[in-house]
Write a protein that holds these residues in place. Structure first.
Motif, PDB file in Angstrom:
ATOM      1  N   GLY B 516       0.798  -1.224   0.000  1.00  0.00           N
ATOM      2  CA  GLY B 516       0.000   0.000   0.000  1.00  0.00           C
ATOM      3  C   GLY B 516       0.826   1.267   0.000  1.00  0.00           C
ATOM      4  N   VAL B 517       2.147   1.145   0.104  1.00  0.00           N
ATOM      5  CA  VAL B 517       2.994   2.340   0.051  1.00  0.00           C
ATOM      6  C   VAL B 517       3.740   2.326  -1.273  1.00  0.00           C
ATOM      7  CG1 VAL B 517       4.872   3.594   1.128  1.00  0.00           C
ATOM      8  CG2 VAL B 517       3.267   2.309   2.541  1.00  0.00           C
ATOM      9  N   THR B 518       3.534   3.371  -2.072  1.00  0.00           N
ATOM     10  CA  THR B 518       4.207   3.408  -3.366  1.00  0.00           C
ATOM     11  C   THR B 518       5.583   4.041  -3.223  1.00  0.00           C
ATOM     12  OG1 THR B 518       3.358   5.576  -3.870  1.00  0.00           O
ATOM     13  CG2 THR B 518       1.997   3.711  -4.527  1.00  0.00           C
ATOM     14  N   ALA B 519       6.398   3.822  -4.263  1.00  0.00           N
ATOM     15  CA  ALA B 519       7.762   4.347  -4.225  1.00  0.00           C
ATOM     16  C   ALA B 519       7.759   5.871  -4.116  1.00  0.00           C
ATOM     17  CB  ALA B 519       8.519   3.908  -5.474  1.00  0.00           C
ATOM     18  N   SER B 520       6.877   6.520  -4.866  1.00  0.00           N
ATOM     19  CA  SER B 520       6.916   7.988  -4.844  1.00  0.00           C
ATOM     20  C   SER B 520       6.440   8.516  -3.499  1.00  0.00           C
ATOM     21  CB  SER B 520       6.088   8.566  -5.988  1.00  0.00           C
ATOM     22  OG  SER B 520       4.728   8.503  -5.678  1.00  0.00           O
ATOM     23  N   GLU B 521       5.501   7.805  -2.908  1.00  0.00           N
ATOM     24  CA  GLU B 521       5.083   8.193  -1.553  1.00  0.00           C
ATOM     25  C   GLU B 521       6.252   8.092  -0.591  1.00  0.00           C
ATOM     26  OE1 GLU B 521       0.842   7.276   0.434  1.00  0.00           O
ATOM     27  OE2 GLU B 521       1.686   5.677  -0.765  1.00  0.00           O
ATOM     28  N   SER B 522       7.022   7.033  -0.757  1.00  0.00           N
ATOM     29  CA  SER B 522       8.146   6.817   0.136  1.00  0.00           C
ATOM     30  C   SER B 522       9.178   7.916  -0.033  1.00  0.00           C
ATOM     31  CB  SER B 522       8.763   5.458  -0.152  1.00  0.00           C
ATOM     32  OG  SER B 522       9.872   5.254   0.660  1.00  0.00           O
ATOM     33  N   ILE B 523       9.447   8.307  -1.282  1.00  0.00           N
ATOM     34  CA  ILE B 523      10.436   9.356  -1.515  1.00  0.00           C
ATOM     35  C   ILE B 523       9.963  10.668  -0.908  1.00  0.00           C
ATOM     36  CG2 ILE B 523      11.364  10.807  -3.365  1.00  0.00           C
ATOM     37  CD1 ILE B 523      11.846   8.301  -4.962  1.00  0.00           C
ATOM     38  N   ARG B 524       8.655  10.904  -0.992  1.00  0.00           N
ATOM     39  CA  ARG B 524       8.132  12.144  -0.405  1.00  0.00           C
ATOM     40  C   ARG B 524       7.888  12.015   1.091  1.00  0.00           C
ATOM     41  NH1 ARG B 524       3.478  12.566  -2.429  1.00  0.00           N
ATOM     42  NH2 ARG B 524       3.582  11.213  -4.252  1.00  0.00           N
ATOM     43  N   LEU B 525       8.316  10.891   1.658  1.00  0.00           N
ATOM     44  CA  LEU B 525       8.208  10.665   3.099  1.00  0.00           C
ATOM     45  C   LEU B 525       6.775  10.862   3.595  1.00  0.00           C
ATOM     46  CD1 LEU B 525      11.484  12.431   4.147  1.00  0.00           C
ATOM     47  CD2 LEU B 525      11.063   9.998   4.149  1.00  0.00           C
ATOM     48  N   GLY B 526       5.836  10.392   2.774  1.00  0.00           N
ATOM     49  CA  GLY B 526       4.456  10.401   3.214  1.00  0.00           C
ATOM     50  C   GLY B 526       3.748  11.721   3.038  1.00  0.00           C
ATOM     51  N   LEU B 527       4.466  12.701   2.508  1.00  0.00           N
ATOM     52  CA  LEU B 527       3.845  14.004   2.301  1.00  0.00           C
ATOM     53  C   LEU B 527       2.990  13.944   1.047  1.00  0.00           C
ATOM     54  CD1 LEU B 527       4.268  16.587   3.961  1.00  0.00           C
ATOM     55  CD2 LEU B 527       5.779  17.361   2.168  1.00  0.00           C
ATOM     56  N   GLY B 528       1.798  14.505   1.109  1.00  0.00           N
ATOM     57  CA  GLY B 528       0.927  14.490  -0.052  1.00  0.00           C
ATOM     58  C   GLY B 528       1.489  15.332  -1.183  1.00  0.00           C
TER      59      GLY B 528
END
Lengths: 497, 530
Positions: B516-528
């Motif tokens: 449920g966590v995508t790579a881009s989400e991870s790079i943005r450290l969960g920031l929308g």
């Protein structure tokens, strides 16, 4: 029949602050000659002086409202230009003047110098400084420079009994007169190159014409920089600073370090920002050198001092270096940083010198570090305030000093001035070292052997000096904790044209 | 989860405490002490609440608060906690009341100022570990200098002035360069995107592709100097023995327990996410410095005549393990590093506390002055022994888990460094046991024979630390469950950003993000965002 002499129209409101100060000064001199040495003379003069400053402050407030809603007021044939920039620094000058006056009341009584001329001279000098903040013509800048300087020469030498005060006066006068002459020469050369002394006039001339021979103008710019560099105590034009700061009566030292610097930087920022923005590439390297030298010499030389007043004098040179960083970037963020720094610095330095004023005994001549040993233990509030002011000057977070330094460094980073940035942060460490030395000394008990307690008189701080201390500390703290509104003011004040 | 701003409460409680203490009359030391305990214990309570509420499912920051702070500069008040900072907050909150309790009798002079500075110290430490805005991080990092300087300077031992100044100058130089780098980073971001922000998450999502490799390396080095001085890595370490030795007991506990972890925390939190290429490229340099620290710290510790200096140099060696674990760039190594950062405050804190008790009895740290302490103070000896074996990594205590994981991680990815580091483990036993022998064994002198054993208060101070160390040594999963998600995210982000591949032991699958966590989400450290 001769044609009527055409006089320029004058917006009296725009020049009322200067008038208020000068008038109060004149009234005091008259009171002195009419009332002579009656006991009422001095209190009356104090009231007049403070009313003068307050009146000038009220007018500045009114001007702020007018200028904020409309546009800048240009008057006296464009020689005076009241804009937010001038008002901002005018308020700084007035604040420092008020603090100086309040501080001087008890000081003069303690030192037996009850002379209304002192107050009159402070006000006249302040009138010159105010004129400097709104001057839009090189001639007016020069006049303001003289009006602010000549009373200061006298004030520096005001403590007649103390030889160091005399020395300070002479030294300041000789070097100051010399620098004024250099400045005037710069004005002449600039006039020769551009045919005008109006700042806006110079700017538009340079925008529309290409100079075949730039030598004259560049020499003029250089001389202007030297003359003003002297007033703001930038290295290598700082030679007078330690001696004069040390010798002058301490409230006057506070006045010089805060108000004179604000006025000098007002002229620097305005002259170079308005008249010579196109020659940025030429003057920025020079300012770069001044900034680096001021930072290095100011911070390193302060380390080896043993006299607190001299230490603070060198630290004020280092502070000038930080303000010069903001000036050097020649961006609006840089100007904003310089303005904010001047604002905060004024109150930090007045606060520190105010502590020195109340902590020393009659004679005003014992300012070596040893004399301050254990101050915070004997007089916790006074000593604690000194620690607070030096930590603020060191740029410790949650004081105004930190915000000011952060703004300056931000400006340097934004303008890609990485060398200045690194020198600036490292100089901050060096300055922190000697500020800590002061703080440390104040906290260390003195040796028992010295039977004569160095700081015995007076035990109590008078109301007015106390007010100055509290006001300065509160301002420095407030800027440190909620800087938003002050940053906003400084930003509004950066638009010169 | 509730809407209660728990992180702000954690940061603010000690600050409020400090303000309250300054307003109390200095003639009533008992009230001052009670207020000091009250606020530090309240902070500890909040930290425990945080620990209980912390979700092991969320790999990003939890309890995030985001408020404007310095609009002109683009800095905001952003706090958040993840698995890397969680235990630093808890360790800080735990050590503070214990250190205060340990200082109850000594120092006796000026308890008001002492307590106020101490609470301010706690405030700045918690701020450091919870800030997610670089300017705010710097502010707390810098403000820490002030209370620590005055604590060493005001309540330290003979050479306190020298030690305090050295501490201040070393750290200030490092933080000055860090400030320069923070500003450069922020304004480069503004130049590229038009947005002025110092939000660490935004910058982390931009810096890895927005900076040239040269810029990235220079900025990495600027941050590195600040962290390396704090850690301390070997060429920058000389402030530490002086500061640790001259500081009062409570100061030494906090210095060794938490302050030197700030450097390791900085590497984990900022260097990897902001400068991943440089972190990968320069890993051998830092591994080498770490190994040098392990060996050098151990050898020098063995040579010391002063008991506090022995422990101080042992801290250098321990931090060497941490840095080796971090720059092994493996999940195991990072787990070990973060675990050591939790375990070391417990064991070294306990050691410094016991040594402080020795000092209260004999007023010296010279090893040669002691000998045979076990005769007169068997309980004290037992406490020191337990703290010592916990520290040198006896299996069953937490020190072992941390060092073991660090070394395993390094062995997988960088074998030669792991072998060199493992030798340090043996040295650790040498210097500590030798010091133990000379102080506690042998024939006691007449003065030593009259030494009283520990009081109940002193047992209460040390016992929780040793108990926790034992608990974590027996059941490390309790901590690792909370640490690992964030560590995995860090490693995956480095991989995503640089194309680097983590080395895993044979048979282990690649580190992945939870479902449920995508790579881009991870790079943005969960920031929308996009």
């Amino acid at each position: 029949m001769t044609p009527p002499i055409s006089t320029p129209s004058i917006n009296w409101l725009a020049i009322s602050p200067e008038i208020a100060l000068a008038a109060a000064g004149v009234v005091m001199v008259m009171l002195r000659s009419v009332l002579r040495r009656r006991p009422i003379t001095m209190p009356l003069c104090v009231v007049v002086a403070i009313s003068g400053v307050v009146a000038a402050g009220a007018v500045e407030y009114r001007l702020w409202q007018v200028v904020d809603h409309h546009r800048a007021i240009s008057t006296v044939a464009g020689m005076v230009r009241v804009d937010l920039f001038g008002i901002f620094l005018g308020v700084v000058v007035l604040g420092a003047t008020l603090m100086t006056l309040l501080l001087s009341v008890a000081y003069l009584r303690r030192e037996g110098l009850d002379a209304p001329e002192y107050l009159a001279l402070v006000l006249l000098s302040a009138a010159g400084m105010l004129a400097m903040t709104t001057a839009n013509d090189l001639i007016v800048v020069f006049l303001a420079l003289e009006v602010l300087s000549i009373p200061l020469y006298v004030l520096a030498a005001f403590d007649r009994r103390r030889l160091s005060s005399q020395e300070a006066g002479i030294k300041y006068f000789v070097l100051g007169a010399f620098s004024s002459a250099i400045f005037l020469y710069g004005v002449a050369l600039t006039y020769g190159a551009t045919g005008t002394t109006s700042l806006t006039g110079i700017a538009s001339f340079l925008a529309h014409n290409t100079l075949l021979d730039q030598g004259t103008l560049l020499a003029g710019i250089a001389f202007l920089l030297v003359g003003l560099g002297f007033k703001v105590a930038a290295v290598p034009f700082h030679m007078w600073t330690p001696d004069v700061y040390q010798g002058a009566p301490t409230p006057i030292t506070a006045f010089m370090s805060a108000a004179t610097k604000a006025a000098g930087f007002a002229a620097l920022l305005r002259v170079f920002g308005v008249a010579f923005p196109l020659y940025r590439a030429d003057w920025r390297p020079a300012v770069f050198a001044l900034a680096v030298l001021s930072l290095v010499v100011g911070s390193v030389a302060a380390v080896v001092q043993t006299d607190v007043k001299r230490m603070l004098a060198y630290s004020s040179i280092a502070h000038a270096g930080y303000i010069l960083i903001g000036f050097q970037t020649a961006t609006s963020r840089g100007r904003e940083a310089a303005l904010l720094y001047l604002f905060v610095y004024s109150f930090m330095t007045v606060g520190a010198f105010a502590v020195l004023t109340v902590a020393t005994r009659r004679g005003d001549d014992r300012h070596s570090l040893d004399d301050y040993r254990g101050l915070a233990l004997e007089r916790p509030i006074v000593g604690g305030l000194l620690i607070f002011f030096v930590l603020a000057q060191a740029g410790i977070p949650f004081t105004g000093g930190f915000i000011a330094k952060l703004e300056v460094f931000s400006a340097a980073a934004q303008a890609h001035q990485y060398v200045l940035l690194v020198i600036g942060v490292l100089a901050a460490v060096v300055t922190a070292y000697f500020y800590l030395r002061i703080a440390y000394t104040v906290l260390t008990p003195g040796e028992e052997t010295s039977s004569a307690k160095p700081l015995e008189t007076p035990r109590r701080v008078d109301v007015w000096s106390g007010l100055v201390l509290v006001a300065c500390a509160a301002l420095v703290l407030v800027v440190g904790v909620v800087p938003g509104v002050f940053v906003h003011w400084a930003r509004d004040a950066t638009f010169l044209l | 989860m509730t809407d209660f701003p728990i992180l702000t409460a954690i940061i603010a409680t000690p600050l409020i405490g400090a303000v309250v203490v300054t307003m109390l009359p200095s003639r009533r030391p008992e009230i001052i002490k009670a207020v000091g305990y009250g606020f530090t214990i309240a902070t500890l309570g909040l930290a425990c609440w945080l620990l209980a509420d912390f979700s092991t499912k969320n790999i990003f920051f939890q309890f995030v608060e985001n408020q404007p702070w310095l609009p002109g500069i683009g800095s905001r008040y952003i706090v958040g906690v993840d698995g890397i900072s969680l235990f630093m907050v808890v360790a800080t909150a735990l050590l503070m009341p214990l250190s205060l309790l340990a200082s109850q009798r000594y120092p006796s002079q000026r308890p008001k100022a002492f307590t106020a500075w101490f609470l301010l110290l706690e405030f700045s430490l918690l701020g450091i570990f919870l800030s997610l805005d670089l300017i705010m991080f710097f502010v707390f990092w810098e403000i820490l200098l002030v209370p620590m300087y005055f604590l060493i300077q005001g309540w330290g031992h003979e050479r306190r002035q020298y030690a305090a100044l050295k501490f201040f100058l070393y750290t200030a130089v490092g933080s000055a360069l860090m400030l320069a780098c923070i500003l450069v980073l922020g304004f480069l971001h503004q130049g590229a995107t038009g947005v002025l922000t110092f939000d660490y998450r935004v910058l982390a999502a931009w810096a890895y592709h927005g900076l040239s490799l040269t810029t990235e390396t220079v900025l990495f080095l600027g941050f590195m100097i600040a962290f390396a001085i704090k850690l301390p890595l070997v060429p920058f370490h000389t402030w530490l023995p002086d500061a640790h030795t001259e500081a009062p007991t409570a100061g030494s506990v906090v210095l060794a327990g938490v302050i030197i972890k700030m450097g390791a925390y900085g590497f984990l939190r900022f260097s990897f996410e902001l400068f991943p290429h440089a972190s990968v490229n320069l890993a051998p340099l830092l591994l080498t410095l770490g190994v040098i620290g392990i060996l050098y710290g151990a050898v020098v510790a063995a040579m010391q005549k002063n008991l506090k200096r022995v422990i101080a140099y042992s801290s250098i060696a321990h931090m060497g393990f941490v840095i080796v674990g971090i720059f092994s760039l493996t999940v195991l190594g990072l787990d070990g590093a973060v675990f050591t950062m939790l375990s070391h405050p417990l064991t070294t804190g306990a050691l410094f506390l016991v040594v402080g008790m020795l000092y209260e009895r004999r007023h010296t740290y010279e090893i040669s002055e002691y000998g045979g302490v076990w005769r007169s103070a068997p309980m004290l000896t037992a406490m020191f022994m337990l703290a010592m074996v916990a520290g040198i990594g006896l299996p069953g205590f937490s020190g072992f888990i941390g060092e073991f994981l660090s070394l395993v991680g390094t062995f997988v990815s960088r074998r030669p460094w792991a072998i060199a580091g493992a030798i340090g483990v043996i040295f650790a036993a040498v210097y500590m046991l030798w010091a133990f022998q000379r102080v506690f064994m042998g024939k006691p002198s007449a003065i030593t024979l009259r030494m009283p054993d520990v009081s109940l208060r002193e047992v209460i101070v040390v016992a929780p630390l040793l108990a926790l160390s034992l608990f974590l040594g027996l059941y490390p999963k309790a901590a690792l469950d909370r640490i690992e998600p964030s560590v995995k995210r860090t490693i995956v982000n480095v991989e995503l950003k640089t194309g680097f591949h983590e080395k895993r032991p044979a048979g282990y699958s690649k580190t992945t993000l939870p479902k449920g966590v995508t790579a881009s989400e991870s790079i943005r450290l969960g920031l929308g965002g996009p």
